[in-house]
Motif scaffolding. Structure first.
Motif: not given
Length: 246
Positions: A36-40, A16-18, A122-124
């Motif tokens: 994505d990380l922004d939403s996390l 899904f993402g994270w 995901k590294i990027i």
């Protein structure tokens, strides 16, 4: 529901993402998924620490990354193969696998496994997030789940792969001995998420990182790193965080 401003977040990549597990000082927890990380980080903006199962600090032509070799040594004889070497900074931004392999061989003398290439997006994402959000540089830490499991197991690596029923059971028993609500975390994850988006081992990996952070705040942390700790060309430290319980 978290009711304490002091909390730790463990993060693992998934289809899904994270997936994130947050634990506060009162042992309350939440498990959530994020595209994505922004939403996390919008959901959890003020954690004491974030432990993420993803590469932070990339090797380059001028600064080699050695911590995977050190991590494999700690996971002998059972789980060394769970650690693979990521591409260097110059390679991750190549347009395809073949070009990245060639660039990595040119710079480091080593090729790239397909497993390493598959997590390059995901590294990027982590790399770009940290470069754009420098305030998280000292709050977001790379952590390897098997290193964390070994730390909770008095330094002994887990014998069985977590892809097996026995491996899942062994890890859940270990997690429950340190954080009794671990079974509830897994059950909630299974209830909330589709298995094609978030697998059991994704939940366990995020959970062990969160439990490591929860206990690390009480008993202290250790790091797998060069001495002194190396920084990459953008000032990101190359180290893996964990805690060892005696």
């Amino acid at each position: 529901m978290l009711n304490n401003t002091n909390y730790i977040v463990g993060v693992d990549g998934c289809k899904f993402g994270w997936v994130a597990v947050a634990i506060d000082n009162d042992e309350n927890f939440e498990i959530t998924k994020h595209v994505d990380l922004d939403s996390l980080f919008e959901k959890y903006p003020n954690a004491t620490k974030y432990l993420i199962d993803m590469v932070i600090g990339l090797g380059s032509s001028s600064i080699p990354r050695n911590i995977e070799k050190l991590a494999r040594t700690k996971l002998k004889p059972f789980r060394s193969s769970s650690v693979f070497t990521p591409p260097c900074r110059e390679a991750i931004y190549e347009k395809n696998y073949e070009a990245a392999k060639l660039k990595n061989i040119t710079i480091t003398g080593k090729s790239i496994s397909i497993q390493a290439w598959n997590i390059v997006p995901k590294i990027i994402e982590v790399d770009q997030f940290l470069l754009k959000n420098k305030s998280f540089k000292n709050k977001l830490y790379e952590a390897h789940p098997e290193i964390c499991f070994a730390g909770l197991n008095k330094g002994m690596p887990m014998k069985e792969k977590k892809s097996t029923t026995e491996g899942i059971t062994d890890r859940m028993n270990l997690l429950t001995s340190h954080f009794p609500k671990s079974i509830s975390v897994l059950e909630k994850g299974r209830e909330y998420f589709l298995k094609k988006e978030v697998k059991d081992d994704d939940i366990l990996d995020a959970l062990v990182l969160a439990v490591t952070g929860f206990l690390g705040e009480k008993f202290g942390y250790q790091y797998i790193s060069d001495h002194p700790i190396k920084q990459d060309t953008h000032g990101l430290e190359m180290k893996m965080i964990y805690t060892i319980l005696k």
